[in-house]
Design an enzyme around this catalytic site. Structure first.
Site, PDB file in Angstrom:
ATOM      1  N   GLU A 215      -7.262  14.811 -36.689  1.00  0.00           N
ATOM      2  CA  GLU A 215      -8.545  14.190 -36.306  1.00  0.00           C
ATOM      3  C   GLU A 215      -8.364  13.229 -35.135  1.00  0.00           C
ATOM      4  O   GLU A 215      -9.195  13.158 -34.231  1.00  0.00           O
ATOM      5  CB  GLU A 215      -9.131  13.426 -37.494  1.00  0.00           C
ATOM      6  CG  GLU A 215      -9.601  14.316 -38.620  1.00  0.00           C
ATOM      7  CD  GLU A 215      -9.984  13.486 -39.836  1.00  0.00           C
ATOM      8  OE1 GLU A 215     -11.184  13.338 -40.084  1.00  0.00           O
ATOM      9  OE2 GLU A 215      -9.083  12.975 -40.527  1.00  0.00           O
TER      10      GLU A 215
ATOM     11  N   HIS B 281     -18.579  33.230 -33.011  1.00  0.00           N
ATOM     12  CA  HIS B 281     -19.736  32.468 -33.544  1.00  0.00           C
ATOM     13  C   HIS B 281     -19.412  31.843 -34.897  1.00  0.00           C
ATOM     14  O   HIS B 281     -20.301  31.674 -35.735  1.00  0.00           O
ATOM     15  CB  HIS B 281     -20.993  33.338 -33.684  1.00  0.00           C
ATOM     16  CG  HIS B 281     -21.294  34.159 -32.480  1.00  0.00           C
ATOM     17  ND1 HIS B 281     -22.103  33.722 -31.468  1.00  0.00           N
ATOM     18  CD2 HIS B 281     -20.872  35.397 -32.114  1.00  0.00           C
ATOM     19  CE1 HIS B 281     -22.186  34.655 -30.522  1.00  0.00           C
ATOM     20  NE2 HIS B 281     -21.434  35.674 -30.892  1.00  0.00           N
TER      21      HIS B 281
ATOM     22  N   ASN C 253      -6.188  13.583 -46.237  1.00  0.00           N
ATOM     23  CA  ASN C 253      -6.956  13.711 -44.995  1.00  0.00           C
ATOM     24  C   ASN C 253      -6.086  14.122 -43.806  1.00  0.00           C
ATOM     25  O   ASN C 253      -4.993  13.582 -43.630  1.00  0.00           O
ATOM     26  CB  ASN C 253      -7.630  12.373 -44.660  1.00  0.00           C
ATOM     27  CG  ASN C 253      -8.608  11.949 -45.739  1.00  0.00           C
ATOM     28  OD1 ASN C 253      -9.252  12.780 -46.363  1.00  0.00           O
ATOM     29  ND2 ASN C 253      -8.698  10.644 -45.975  1.00  0.00           N
TER      30      ASN C 253
ATOM     31  N   ASN D 236       0.824  -1.220   0.000  1.00  0.00           N
ATOM     32  CA  ASN D 236       0.000   0.000   0.000  1.00  0.00           C
ATOM     33  C   ASN D 236       0.856   1.268   0.000  1.00  0.00           C
ATOM     34  O   ASN D 236       0.567   2.217  -0.727  1.00  0.00           O
ATOM     35  CB  ASN D 236      -0.934   0.019   1.221  1.00  0.00           C
ATOM     36  CG  ASN D 236      -1.923  -1.129   1.183  1.00  0.00           C
ATOM     37  OD1 ASN D 236      -1.944  -1.879   0.218  1.00  0.00           O
ATOM     38  ND2 ASN D 236      -2.721  -1.275   2.233  1.00  0.00           N
TER      39      ASN D 236
ATOM     40  N   SER E 260      -6.882   8.469 -49.461  1.00  0.00           N
ATOM     41  CA  SER E 260      -8.044   7.593 -49.383  1.00  0.00           C
ATOM     42  C   SER E 260      -7.821   6.414 -50.311  1.00  0.00           C
ATOM     43  O   SER E 260      -7.219   6.559 -51.375  1.00  0.00           O
ATOM     44  CB  SER E 260      -9.291   8.381 -49.809  1.00  0.00           C
ATOM     45  OG  SER E 260     -10.257   7.502 -50.335  1.00  0.00           O
TER      46      SER E 260
ATOM     47  N   LYS F  17      -8.067  12.761 -52.365  1.00  0.00           N
ATOM     48  CA  LYS F  17      -8.131  13.061 -50.936  1.00  0.00           C
ATOM     49  C   LYS F  17      -6.771  13.203 -50.258  1.00  0.00           C
ATOM     50  O   LYS F  17      -5.835  12.475 -50.565  1.00  0.00           O
ATOM     51  CB  LYS F  17      -8.897  11.948 -50.205  1.00  0.00           C
ATOM     52  CG  LYS F  17     -10.378  11.948 -50.421  1.00  0.00           C
ATOM     53  CD  LYS F  17     -11.094  13.188 -49.912  1.00  0.00           C
ATOM     54  CE  LYS F  17     -11.297  13.170 -48.427  1.00  0.00           C
ATOM     55  NZ  LYS F  17     -12.206  12.135 -47.975  1.00  0.00           N
TER      56      LYS F  17
HETATM   57  N1  ARG Z   1      -1.434  -3.547  -6.962  1.00  0.00           N
HETATM   58  C1  ARG Z   1      -2.027  -2.764  -5.955  1.00  0.00           C
HETATM   59  C2  ARG Z   1      -2.339  -1.358  -6.429  1.00  0.00           C
HETATM   60  O1  ARG Z   1      -1.880  -0.984  -7.459  1.00  0.00           O
HETATM   61  C3  ARG Z   1      -1.124  -2.635  -4.770  1.00  0.00           C
HETATM   62  C4  ARG Z   1      -1.260  -3.795  -3.920  1.00  0.00           C
HETATM   63  C5  ARG Z   1      -1.984  -3.548  -2.685  1.00  0.00           C
HETATM   64  N2  ARG Z   1      -2.745  -4.731  -2.492  1.00  0.00           N
HETATM   65  C6  ARG Z   1      -3.058  -5.197  -1.344  1.00  0.00           C
HETATM   66  N3  ARG Z   1      -3.676  -6.329  -1.348  1.00  0.00           N
HETATM   67  N4  ARG Z   1      -2.815  -4.574  -0.228  1.00  0.00           N
HETATM   68  O2  ARG Z   1      -3.039  -0.607  -5.815  1.00  0.00           O
END
Ligand code: ARG
Length: 456
Positions: free
Chosen positions: A289, A155, A284, A109, A276, A282
């Site tokens: 685009e 406009h 393009n 995390n 084209s 053409k």
């Molecule tokens: N791959 C996860 C993400 O990109 C990170 C892992 C966290 N996963 C977890 N089970 N605590 O957010």
């Protein structure tokens, strides 16, 4: 596997594939390796691992990086959840159980958000540089067209004459704001979440200040729960891409119109157009685009992440993994579009003589003519009516103001004297502008000089 201890059954194959982000987050490999090395060094400083172990971890991490970039190691998304698990598993293969020591006090995390912040810091600088390159191209072309008069539209109708330089410098202003947005992202990404662990920090005496300095962050994130669950900087990055693409898309729309037979203002070089398969005549403007078209996708990525976050309780939720698909795809489209726009823009030829004849056929100087009468003491409302009559005459006789003779003018209304006739010669129309920010060539020259020294 990073978490197998309490489980009795292996994860379902389809579930692994469904939940794997490896295809996307492998892009963070450089950041992951840097973080891994810094973390190992820090663990050694606080006596959790030995110097020998740091060296072996550091060397193995370098090997993994080399293997990946030389195509010798290609982790399979069917096997690994993400870049973090893939690297750790390869580390085990290379150095055995020492690999497991790197996990102390660290969670995926805080790991993922640290790498993501490092990536955003680095990439926002890249965006600022690409925008600067584009600004330079626009300013160089503007310098050659300070006196090239084109119709200014409101406009989508002829409004007042402007110079091509003035029109291009409007985009240089937009690109400057785009740069400012990315420098905001750079600042916002610049604090370090490591040490926050999974949610609530660590009981280990992790030296987070060492990590902060080693990884080039200016400060530490203040709250561990916010640190691991904040993705505002991602949304701001996506906002920068969206507004930036919106600007490119507006210019693309103009290029597409300007290159039509009806407009005939420009020719886009062959290398940025296509033919084209059926219609031999053409040519393009596909790249313009497609930049316009891909803008829709970039908007949707912004929408996707801001919606992704809106229902998430604190703190980390797996949903957040979806941020990377949007972030990396937006980056790829926007950075490619900036490079392509520069390449395409530099091939554009402006049809100056067509522009001039178009301007001579027009009545676009109507406001200036009314202003001229105001200077003679005629109330603006009356002046508006008199010039309105003149426009009516021109439309009926298919003439532009510049094609009228002094006699014709006098006949329509005696107040339309020689000074009005002179005004309709286009040459001085822009230099009569008094207000700053207008297309007066002397103001535009100042602007160009300002940009040239700012964009060195
Ligand atoms: N791959 C996860 C993400 O990109 C990170 C892992 C966290 N996963 C977890 N089970 N605590 O957010």
């Amino acid at each position: 596997m990073l978490w197998g201890g309490r489980f009795e059954e292996k994860p379902d194959k389809i579930a692994i594939e469904f939940s794997s982000s490896l295809k996307e987050d492998i892009l963070l490999i450089k950041e992951e390796i840097l973080c891994g090395k810094a973390y190992a060094e820090m663990l050694c400083r606080i006596n959790i691992i030995s110097l020998v172990e740091v060296n072996s971890i550091t060397e193995a991490l370098s090997t993994i990086e080399t293997e990946y970039f030389s195509d010798q190691w290609n982790p399979d998304p069917k096997e690994f959840e993400d870049v973090h698990s893939a690297i750790e598993s390869r580390l085990y293969e290379l150095i055995g159980s020492t690999a497991g020591k790197l996990r102390a006090g660290r969670s995926r995390n805080d790991q993922v958000v640290t790498s993501l912040r490092m990536w955003c810091k680095k990439t926002s600088v890249e965006m600022i540089n690409l925008l600067g390159n584009l600004q330079r191209s626009f300013v160089n072309t503007a310098e050659k067209h300070i006196e090239t008069i084109i119709p200014g539209y409101t406009h989508m109708q002829h409004a007042q004459p402007v110079s091509l330089a003035h029109h291009l410098l409007a985009y240089v202003e937009m690109f400057e704001r785009d740069k400012e947005r990315f420098s905001g992202v750079n600042k916002e990404s610049d604090c370090m979440p490591l040490g926050s662990g999974a949610i609530a920090g660590s009981t280990l005496p992790l030296d987070v200040n060492f990590l902060k300095d080693k990884l080039g962050f200016s400060s530490l994130c203040e709250n561990s729960m916010d640190a691991i669950s904040d993705r505002d900087f991602v949304i701001d990055f996506l906002n920068g891409c969206s507004i930036g693409m919106m600007h490119l898309s507006r210019f693309c729309e103009e290029l597409i119109l300007w290159s039509t037979v009806e407009w005939k203002f420009i020719r886009i070089g062959d290398s940025f157009t296509t033919g084209s398969s059926l219609m031999p005549q053409k040519k393009n403007p596909d790249i313009a685009e497609l930049i316009r078209g891909k803008t829709a996708r970039v908007f949707s990525y912004y929408q996707s992440v801001i919606t992704l976050m809106k229902g998430l309780p604190l703190s980390y939720n797996r949903d957040m993994q979806e941020d990377k698909h949007s972030l990396f795809n937006s980056y790829s489209i926007y950075s490619d579009s900036l490079k392509l726009m520069k390449g395409m823009f530099e091939t554009i030829q402006f049809d100056n003589s067509h522009l001039l004849s178009l301007m001579k056929k027009s009545t676009i100087l109507a406001t200036d003519a009314a202003d001229r009468l105001v200077l003679k003491g005629i109330p603006f409302r009356e002046a508006h009516d008199i010039i309105g009559e003149l426009v009516k005459y021109c439309v009926k006789n298919e003439k532009g103001f510049a094609e009228l003779t002094p006699e014709e003018l006098k006949q329509i209304n005696p107040v339309l004297d020689k000074s009005v006739y002179e005004l309709f010669k286009l040459d001085n129309s822009l230099s009569r502008k008094k207000t700053p920010g207008s297309p007066n060539p002397s103001f535009v020259k100042d602007q160009i000089n300002k940009w040239k020294s700012a964009l060195i």
